[in-house]
Design a protein around this motif. Structure first.
Motif, PDB file in Angstrom:
ATOM      1  N   UNK A 262      58.403  62.161  30.365  1.00 23.04           N
ATOM      2  CA  UNK A 262      58.627  61.025  31.283  1.00 23.04           C
ATOM      3  C   UNK A 262      57.353  60.222  31.557  1.00 23.04           C
ATOM      4  N   UNK A 263      56.264  60.921  31.848  1.00 18.03           N
ATOM      5  CA  UNK A 263      55.001  60.232  32.106  1.00 18.03           C
ATOM      6  C   UNK A 263      54.464  59.592  30.835  1.00 18.03           C
ATOM      7  N   UNK A 264      54.640  60.263  29.689  1.00 16.50           N
ATOM      8  CA  UNK A 264      54.168  59.719  28.418  1.00 16.50           C
ATOM      9  C   UNK A 264      54.826  58.373  28.122  1.00 16.50           C
ATOM     10  N   UNK A 265      56.126  58.272  28.351  1.00 14.37           N
ATOM     11  CA  UNK A 265      56.841  57.018  28.105  1.00 14.37           C
ATOM     12  C   UNK A 265      56.332  55.894  28.996  1.00 14.37           C
ATOM     13  N   UNK A 266      56.112  56.202  30.277  1.00  9.84           N
ATOM     14  CA  UNK A 266      55.621  55.182  31.209  1.00  9.84           C
ATOM     15  C   UNK A 266      54.230  54.701  30.817  1.00  9.84           C
ATOM     16  N   UNK A 267      53.359  55.618  30.459  1.00  9.05           N
ATOM     17  CA  UNK A 267      52.000  55.236  30.062  1.00  9.05           C
ATOM     18  C   UNK A 267      52.022  54.453  28.758  1.00  9.05           C
TER      19      UNK A 267
END
Length: 739
Positions: A262-267
């Motif tokens: 989830x965080x990887x996609x946002x970044x």
């Protein structure tokens, strides 16, 4: 609040003592702390922080308190830890407006105390509850929460692995409390730039520790705030740097992409939105922001490297990431593209291990664009004079470019790339700086180009040696380096040997080009030994005139090594005479230096190194080695320290080798006395062993190269003044069964 040690360490400072402390200078206090390394340093520092006389004394006291907690926390009894904690918290609150550096030192002291004070449970919760409602206390609270994760892995703290694990688990438990505090600080900060910088620094510190929940952070407004700040053209340099650092920390923290999806996609999506902001920074010539964007883009590529290689163009393997780096490579400042070098190295390594032609073809165009950009960055300034510098920042950058090109050339194809580079010179009339840069890249890949049926290589070599002396010195310098790298081409095309040597000799006579030409001649001699045998007399003349050339010591030794390699290809009956002449040049120079009443600038050890060149002629079993007599003659003359170094080098050429059938029986048994006697005469002088350690090492190395049969115990002398240790080592060497 005053810190009290208690117990046997208790110390009460009287008013007079307090006055002395208040009036003492930091230097005197440093001496006092050094003379009183235990409780006195704690007490004096505490008193200084209470008095608050000036910035200097408070900074000294805060730093001393931090150092004592880091290195001498064991001095304090357990029952004084709480008192110390309360005292430090009181000091940081009272001194928060005096100086930021003092606040940082006290914050470090509090953090280090919390990490070592096992009884202080839930320190994060305690600090947040105590200070979060006071706006004036938020800056130092954020400072403590910033340095606390950073100190977890500090080598200065004497805490074990179990305690560190316990700390990390505790910080992970309270990480949501910290994020909530940071959100509150954002709401209260408004447009306060200093507060936003502290917030981003604190967030980055917790990202680096790796304890933040990726799903929670993916939905946090802090993440969107970071990219808003980076997208705004009016963001100050300091705030921009803090936001960039925080994004890089977040990207580094999710290197295991699958577990932090989830965080990887946002970044990933957030960084891709920064391209237009980068172009704006370029338009405004804001180099600091450009460098920040390039750091973020590079960290993005590093994080998703596995995805880029395994699923190029799909999902998180989207090749727009590479486009961002190539955009940065187009910036005119070479410092920008240099940031991405580590990623390109890693990409090349991953693709080499993959060994998939289809995957390689996908990246070929990207690497070609990178190489063309690197060639532009390697261009010298048009007003540059002389040869390219190799030791300044730009020279080191060019060396890194050369290494990178060698690592990536397999993706493009060295033959194709070499031909394309040559075409840019052949088909046009580029400025000298473009020509030099292209030749520099060609020199980097010349050895990797397939030599079979490649007319381009021959054409390049022919064109280079015909360059007129009127071209820019830098072009001549780099073309000489290219010729040295193309020594295999010369070996396959001996008709070019004479023109090549003539071209290199012109360079050797130019003080600016001499060392580069000497290195190239050494390369030619190493590869083209058989063809160079006919030119041995010319090499010998160069050796005789060595002092007339402006050569570095390494280049001079290289020339002699090349000459020695060619010497080994002469007929056996000529080797002894020619080696004697080659050695006589250096022996005479060495004797001249040592016989002078006051040695001049010449370095005897440097001249002596010139004697240690190796030659390994082909000798049939039973034949006397042609170098034996020469080494005996040279070794028998006493000309100072390092004589056995020559013997060691000589024996390297006399010893066993695959080209010597039947072993080493070549009649060298008379060599040991010739080498050992003058060597031990040197070592028997007063303090001979201490004054000539290199000779001792060379002697042992020489003994190790001899078979046992060539070192009979009765014929091997020992130094009369030798220590038992040295005599034991010599006996050990001569008693060893060398096989």
């Amino acid at each position: 609040m005053r810190f009290y040690c208690g117990g046997e360490f208790g110390l009460s400072l009287k008013p007079a003592g307090t006055c002395w402390v208040g009036s003492a200078s930091p230097c005197l206090l440093a001496d006092a702390a050094g003379l009183c390394p235990q409780v006195h340093a704690w007490e004096i520092s505490d008193q200084l922080l209470q008095i608050r006389q000036d910035v200097e004394s408070c900074y000294f006291a805060a730093q001393t308190m931090k150092m004592k907690i880091q290195t001498s926390f064991y001095e304090l009894p357990t029952d004084s830890h709480a008192s110390l904690r309360d005292s430090l918290l009181s000091h940081i609150q009272n001194l928060k407006d005096l100086s930021p550096v003092i606040v940082t030192q006290l914050a470090l002291a509090i953090a280090d105390l919390a990490l070592q004070m096992a009884s202080w449970k839930g320190c994060v919760q305690t600090l947040v509850e105590k200070y979060s409602n006071d706006v004036t206390s938020l800056p130092f609270l954020l400072e403590i929460l910033t340095v606390l994760p950073e100190e977890v892995h500090s080598r200065s703290l004497r805490i074990g692995a179990n305690r560190r694990t316990e700390i990390i688990e505790d910080l992970a438990y309270y990480s949501s409390t910290v994020i909530s505090l940071l959100m509150t600080c954002v709401e209260k900060a408004g447009n306060d730039e200093k507060m936003l910088i502290k917030i981003f620094r604190c967030l980055g510190s917790w990202f680096n520790l790796g304890v933040l929940d990726s799903t929670f952070m993916a939905n946090s407004k802090l993440l969107s705030l970071l990219f808003e700040v980076l997208q705004q053209d009016k963001t100050s340099s300091n705030l921009h740097e803090a936001a960039s650092d925080c994004v890089c920390s977040a990207l580094y923290a999710i290197e295991n992409v699958e577990t932090n999806l989830p965080l990887a996609l946002q970044l990933f999506q957030g960084v891709l939105t920064l391209e237009s902001a980068y172009h704006m920074a370029v338009a405004r010539e804001d180099l600091d922001k450009v460098l920040n964007y390039c750091r973020v883009f590079t960290e993005l590529c590093e994080t998703f490297l596995d995805k880029i290689v395994c699923t190029p163009g799909q999902g998180l393997g989207d090749l727009r990431t590479l486009e961002l780096l190539l955009i940065c490579a187009g910036h005119p400042q070479y410092e920008v593209v240099e940031i991405s070098f580590n990623f390109w190295y890693r990409l090349g390594e991953h693709l080499y291990k993959t060994d998939d032609a289809v995957i390689h073809s996908i990246f070929k165009a990207y690497i070609q664009r990178l190489l063309h950009a690197l060639a532009r960055h390697c261009q010298l300034d048009s007003d540059h004079e002389g040869v390219p510098e190799e030791t300044d920042d730009f020279g080191e950058f060019r060396m890194r470019v050369s290494d990178l090109v060698k690592d990536l050339i397999f993706l493009v194809g060295s033959v194709e790339c070499f031909a394309q580079l040559y075409a840019t010179l052949k088909d046009g009339n580029p400025p000298w700086e473009v020509t030099e840069a292209v030749l520099f890249i060609m020199a980097s890949i010349a050895k990797s180009v397939d030599q079979e049926n490649n007319p381009t290589l021959v054409e390049v070599l022919e064109g280079v040696v015909r360059l007129p002396e009127t071209v820019h010195t830098a072009v001549r310098y780099t073309s000489i380096e290219l010729v040295g790298e193309m020594s295999e081409v010369v070996d396959r095309n001996p008709q070019f040997l004479d023109p090549v040597l003539g071209y290199l000799m012109k360079g050797l006579c130019d003080r600016r080009l001499a060392s580069a030409a000497a290195k190239a001649i050494h390369n030619i001699c190493s590869v083209c030994r058989d063809h160079m045998a006919q030119h041995f007399n010319g090499l010998l003349e160069i050796a005789r005139s060595l002092d007339s050339f402006t050569l570095s010591p390494e280049a001079a030794v290289g020339l002699l090594k090349g000459t020695a390699l060619v010497l080994a290809r002469l007929p056996l009956e000529k080797i002894a005479e020619c080696l004697s002449e080659l050695c006589a040049v250096q022996v005479m120079a060495l004797k001249k230096v040592l016989s002078a009443p006051r040695p001049a600038a010449s370095n005897p050890s440097a001249l002596n190194k010139n004697l240690t060149v190796h030659t390994n002629p082909i000798v049939e079993n039973g034949q006397i080695h042609p170098c034996q007599k020469v080494i005996q003659e040279v070794s028998g003359s006493r000309f100072g320290e390092g004589i056995s170094g020559f013997g060691g080098g000589g024996i390297g050429g006399l010893g066993c080798s695959p080209r010597l059938p039947g072993g080493c029986g070549v009649g060298e048994k008379h060599l040991p006395p010739a080498l050992c006697i003058p060597t031990f005469q040197l070592l028997e002088q007063p303090n001979g062993l201490q004054n000539h350690p290199d000779t001792v090492d060379d002697l042992f190395r020489l003994a190790a190269r001899y078979p046992r049969a060539l070192l009979p115990r009765g014929d091997t002398p020992t130094p009369a003044g030798g220590s038992p240790c040295h005599q034991h080592r010599i006996k050990e060497l001569t008693d060893t069964n060398w096989t």
